[in-house]
Design a protein around this motif. Structure first.
Motif, PDB file in Angstrom:
ATOM      1  N   SER A  88      19.332 -29.595  30.926  1.00  0.00           N
ATOM      2  CA  SER A  88      20.480 -29.014  30.213  1.00  0.00           C
ATOM      3  C   SER A  88      20.410 -27.498  30.225  1.00  0.00           C
ATOM      4  O   SER A  88      21.421 -26.817  30.444  1.00  0.00           O
ATOM      5  N   PHE A  89      19.215 -26.956  29.990  1.00  0.00           N
ATOM      6  CA  PHE A  89      19.051 -25.500  30.040  1.00  0.00           C
ATOM      7  C   PHE A  89      19.437 -24.977  31.421  1.00  0.00           C
ATOM      8  O   PHE A  89      20.130 -23.961  31.548  1.00  0.00           O
ATOM      9  N   ALA A  90      18.958 -25.666  32.452  1.00  0.00           N
ATOM     10  CA  ALA A  90      19.232 -25.211  33.818  1.00  0.00           C
ATOM     11  C   ALA A  90      20.715 -25.287  34.141  1.00  0.00           C
ATOM     12  O   ALA A  90      21.265 -24.398  34.807  1.00  0.00           O
TER      13      ALA A  90
ATOM     14  N   ILE B 126      21.789 -13.392  27.175  1.00  0.00           N
ATOM     15  CA  ILE B 126      21.871 -11.963  26.827  1.00  0.00           C
ATOM     16  C   ILE B 126      22.316 -11.152  28.030  1.00  0.00           C
ATOM     17  O   ILE B 126      23.167 -10.256  27.920  1.00  0.00           O
ATOM     18  N   SER B 127      21.764 -11.467  29.202  1.00  0.00           N
ATOM     19  CA  SER B 127      22.140 -10.762  30.421  1.00  0.00           C
ATOM     20  C   SER B 127      23.624 -10.945  30.722  1.00  0.00           C
ATOM     21  O   SER B 127      24.324  -9.996  31.099  1.00  0.00           O
TER      22      SER B 127
ATOM     23  N   THR C 218      17.658 -18.265  36.529  1.00  0.00           N
ATOM     24  CA  THR C 218      18.311 -19.558  36.740  1.00  0.00           C
ATOM     25  C   THR C 218      17.586 -20.358  37.809  1.00  0.00           C
ATOM     26  O   THR C 218      17.407 -21.582  37.682  1.00  0.00           O
ATOM     27  N   THR C 219      17.163 -19.693  38.862  1.00  0.00           N
ATOM     28  CA  THR C 219      16.411 -20.370  39.926  1.00  0.00           C
ATOM     29  C   THR C 219      15.138 -20.986  39.373  1.00  0.00           C
ATOM     30  O   THR C 219      14.809 -22.150  39.681  1.00  0.00           O
ATOM     31  N   ALA C 220      14.418 -20.231  38.553  1.00  0.00           N
ATOM     32  CA  ALA C 220      13.181 -20.748  37.978  1.00  0.00           C
ATOM     33  C   ALA C 220      13.450 -21.985  37.116  1.00  0.00           C
ATOM     34  O   ALA C 220      12.708 -22.977  37.180  1.00  0.00           O
TER      35      ALA C 220
ATOM     36  N   LEU D  80      14.033 -18.489  28.691  1.00  0.00           N
ATOM     37  CA  LEU D  80      14.739 -18.061  29.903  1.00  0.00           C
ATOM     38  C   LEU D  80      16.247 -18.176  29.722  1.00  0.00           C
ATOM     39  O   LEU D  80      17.008 -17.287  30.136  1.00  0.00           O
ATOM     40  N   LEU D  81      16.689 -19.277  29.112  1.00  0.00           N
ATOM     41  CA  LEU D  81      18.128 -19.453  28.891  1.00  0.00           C
ATOM     42  C   LEU D  81      18.666 -18.371  27.960  1.00  0.00           C
ATOM     43  O   LEU D  81      19.766 -17.839  28.188  1.00  0.00           O
TER      44      LEU D  81
END
Length: 798
Positions: free
Chosen positions: A680-682, A278-279, A417-419, A272-273
């Motif tokens: 950290s990812f979030a 990329i986005s 990001t919410t997830a 997801l990160l």
């Protein structure tokens, strides 16, 4: 075909937009680093074969209880399994523990393995030096690991035949294993079990087991035959065995099983990160493409073909993604070291984790794919180049289509990001809840002193060891600030120590079979003052004291859970039990007291109950002595005094010191590892999403300056313009939050196995994440809104 001229032009183009390209590169590098670090762990533990010959045929064997959890084997059950299942080419049983190992008066703590003679054959292992023991080995021999050979014997070939003391007993070194072999993980010494008395108990789960299938496709056959044996044994022996099935699991899967669920969740978070990164880069390059619209239109008008423009755009994107991949690889190498250190001992095969050729190939392929995606930002809308040239001449640098594209990307970015934030929030709530669990003893204000004693062979050695313990304990007790000192063989929350069934001492064996078991509990050897030092409450009866002599009636304390489950509605005081399968002593134990329950294994599980025997009466199974030193002074001030005592009175014994509170840290290390990584990812995702929203709103405000000036000229207030900008940002971000909540509700089920005391759809977490994101979105929109309000109608329209 890409030429050198194309490459030079691409480099100049990137240099001319260094700020935007640099931020996009770092964004991608962060995403790639997270993905590559987690991929390296997943590749090692879940995809890569174990470093043994025929690794695909090696399986772990377990007994399975009626609730499905795996147990070690009781030796009689193992023997019946091996005798009745023909799908195995070889099998072996083993037990691993930590003991004193040394020579010439020098001793240290090392991992020791007792194993059957087919142990090395099952694993396909061969010695680097010397020979291995076999099933018929009757001598007191050992095989040692490569690291121990280097440290104790200096790597000398003539180490074969030399003496090695294990638990105070002399053994002869007959072989040295190669550097790559250490099964189970961390093992340093292997010795045969041919002199072991296994006993008839089918509930003494003392042995782990491995098997080598005859062929790689024999797993199903072995599992069916093993279950048939387990069913027959349960019908034959009833309560004398608590295994309802036998498990046959590929060894690689069994090794990774404790962390498999967490790794898959973390891999999903890293993916997801990466998508968010990329986005974000795509969004940045879309803005740059709008600014470069005139450049591409002019080049097209001067004769550059569409293919040439696309090739140039792809080359620029490839250079950017290649730079991101290179930086990401360097960051991933550092991240892997941090991951291994952060995980402590919770990651199996940690020494093997690294960037394999497969991982590097995945990074290269990923860089090319990312370049292909990003190149579309430069060439999209190539058929309207003339229109773009006219728009750029009027100062319009983007069209509505680009704005909608960027808004859509931002919605997706916010949703992902919410997830991530919901996952991190659920893990945080679980972690905080776990820290609030009462372990049943007092962790604060105490120090653990671990002393390792060699094994004893007779009553005289028992007495000498007890006197040594008494002397050391008395010296520690005299230190200023010490309020209590007591010892136990295995501390709570460590997973150390033995457990097993106990029986009613009034029931005798019938026909050589054990009587029906009365209960099942942890077995602990404790000193008289241990319960005061550890802060374990006495609920009924009395504790050990001077009346409990070695030549008197043997006594025991039981925990509240044991008393409740074994003698419901009855007084446990005075009950007599037999627990000989733990230490070989079959003398009855009279229950003299009930103490509070303690989490011996894990905080997440309800206490299973424990039986405590008196150290003065049952010293043979002590092994390690874990003294708990309770003090009223600062632990840092107490440690030097304790070290001084140990240097004087226990210098010849392996010993160590640590604050007792470290037990909770160690017990929660796996959850802390999961939380730190996903958190950290979030956090990175939140920064990227908020920066992306800020960039979009700033870009949109820049495009609409004339509109805002006109609105003010027609009487619109600055407040209404600010509300217009804030409303637009909140709608875009809010839609992403809503979609993200739906995604998180679907994906949260994957987290269920990692949660404690928190539902996967916890409303408080969902509301908290929504509030955080909406507040962040609002903050990201404030500066663009202020800029929109500051537009002067005369300057914009004049």
């Amino acid at each position: 075909m890409i030429s050198l001229q194309d490459l030079r032009f691409a480099v100049r183009s990137l240099r001319s937009h260094a700020g935007t390209m640099g931020f996009a590169t770092l964004t991608l590098a962060c995403g790639l680093a997270a993905a590559l670090a987690i991929l390296a762990v997943v590749d090692t533990l879940l995809l890569r074969a174990l470093p043994y010959p025929n690794a695909e045929r090696i399986v772990e064997l377990d007994e399975l209880a009626d609730d499905g959890h795996a147990m070690n084997f009781a030796k009689p059950n193992y023997d019946d399994l091996v005798a009745n299942v023909s799908a195995f080419e070889a099998t072996s049983f083993y037990a691993a523990w930590t003991d004193t190992v040394g020579k010439g008066g020098e001793a240290a703590r090392s991992n020791v393995v007792f194993s059957g003679g087919a142990f090395f054959r099952t694993l396909g292992a061969q010695p680097q030096l010397g020979r291995l023991y076999d099933a018929g080995e009757r001598e007191r021999v050992v095989v040692i690991g490569h690291a121990l050979w280097q440290s104790l014997f200096g790597g000398r070939a003539d180490a074969l035949g030399e003496r090695l003391d294990v638990a105070g007993e002399p053994y002869t070194v007959i072989g040295v294993m190669p550097a790559g072999f250490a099964f189970p993980e961390g093992s340093a010494v292997w010795m045969p079990t041919t002199q072991t008395d296994f006993g008839p108990s089918r509930t003494a789960h003392n042995w782990r087991a491995v098997g080598l299938l005859r062929s790689a496709d024999a797993l199903a056959e072995a599992q069916a035959a093993a279950n048939a044996v387990a069913t027959r044994l349960k019908q034959q022996y009833g309560d004398q065995t608590n295994a309802v099935a036998f498990g046959v699991t590929p060894l690689a899967a069994a090794v990774a099983a404790p962390v498999r669920g967490a790794l898959l969740v973390l891999a999903g978070g890293a993916l997801l990160l990466l998508l968010i990164a990329i986005s974000n880069a795509f969004n940045l390059l879309l803005a740059l493409a709008a600014a470069r619209g005139r450049e591409f239109a002019v080049r097209s008008a001067l004769g550059a073909s569409r293919g040439r423009l696309r090739r140039q755009a792809f080359l620029e994107s490839l250079l950017l993604s290649a730079a991101a991949a290179a930086i990401g690889l360097l960051l991933a190498l550092a991240a892997i070291r941090v991951l291994v250190r952060l995980a402590g001992g919770t990651l199996p095969r940690a020494a093997e984790i690294g960037l394999s050729p497969g991982t590097l190939a995945a990074a290269a392929i990923g860089a090319v794919l990312i370049a292909a995606v990003l190149s579309f930002t430069q060439t999209a809308g190539g058929s309207q180049l003339a229109q773009r040239l006219r728009e750029s001449g009027r100062g319009q640098t983007d069209g509505r289509r680009h704005l909608w594209t960027r808004s859509g990307l931002l919605v997706a970015q916010t949703a992902l990001t919410t997830a991530l934030l919901v996952g991190a929030g659920l893990l945080t709530r679980s972690f905080v809840g776990l820290l609030a669990v009462n372990p049943g003893f007092d962790l604060d204000g105490a120090i653990n002193v671990q002393l390792s004693f060699p094994g004893t062979r007779d009553a005289q050695q028992d007495a000498a060891m007890l006197q040594r313990i008494a002397d050391v304990t008395e010296q520690i007790r005299r230190l200023p600030g010490v309020s209590a000192v007591g010892g136990v063989n295995a501390l709570p929350l460590t997973g150390d120590g033995a457990n097993g069934a106990f029986w009613d001492a009034g029931v005798k064996e019938i026909g050589g079979n054990m009587p029906p078991q009365l209960g099942y509990a942890e077995f602990r050897v404790a000193g008289a003052d241990y319960f005061d030092a550890a802060g374990i409450r006495l609920l009924q009866g009395r504790k050990f004291d001077s009346r409990d002599r070695a030549d008197g009636e043997h006594v025991a304390l039981v925990s509240e859970a044991v008393a409740r489950q074994t003698w419901p509605g009855r007084d446990p005081i005075g009950q007599r039990i037999q627990y000989g399968n733990m230490d070989g002593d079959v003398r009855p134990l009279t229950v003299i007291g009930v103490v509070g329950d303690v989490h011996e294994r894990r905080l997440e599980r309800a206490p299973a109950g424990a039986v405590y025997v008196n150290l003065e009466q049952r010293p043979k199974s002590l092994g390690d002595l874990n003294l708990v030193v309770r003090t009223g002074v600062a632990l840092g001030a107490m440690l030097p005094s304790l070290r001084s005592v140990l240097d004087r009175s226990a210098a010849d014994l392996p010993h160590s010191l640590r604050p007792l509170a470290e037990l909770r840290v160690t017990a929660t290390q796996q959850r802390r590892f999961n939380l730190v990584l996903l958190g950290s990812f979030a956090l990175v995702a939140l920064v990227l999403a908020s920066s992306g929203l800020y960039g979009l709103m700033a870009f949109a405000v820049g495009r609409r300056e004339n509109e805002f000036a006109l609105r003010q000229a027609l009487g619109a207030s600055r407040r209404s313009i600010a509300q217009l900008v804030l409303g637009s940002g909140l709608r875009t971000g809010g839609l992403g939050v809503a979609i993200g909540l739906v995604l998180s509700l679907a994906g949260a089920q994957l987290l269920r196995g990692l949660l404690y005391g928190v539902p996967a759809n916890d409303p408080l977490t969902l509301l908290g994440v929504s509030a955080l994101l909406l507040a962040t979105i609002l903050l990201a929109c404030l500066l663009p809104a202020r800029r929109a309000c500051a537009v002067a109608p005369r300057e914009a329209l004049g």
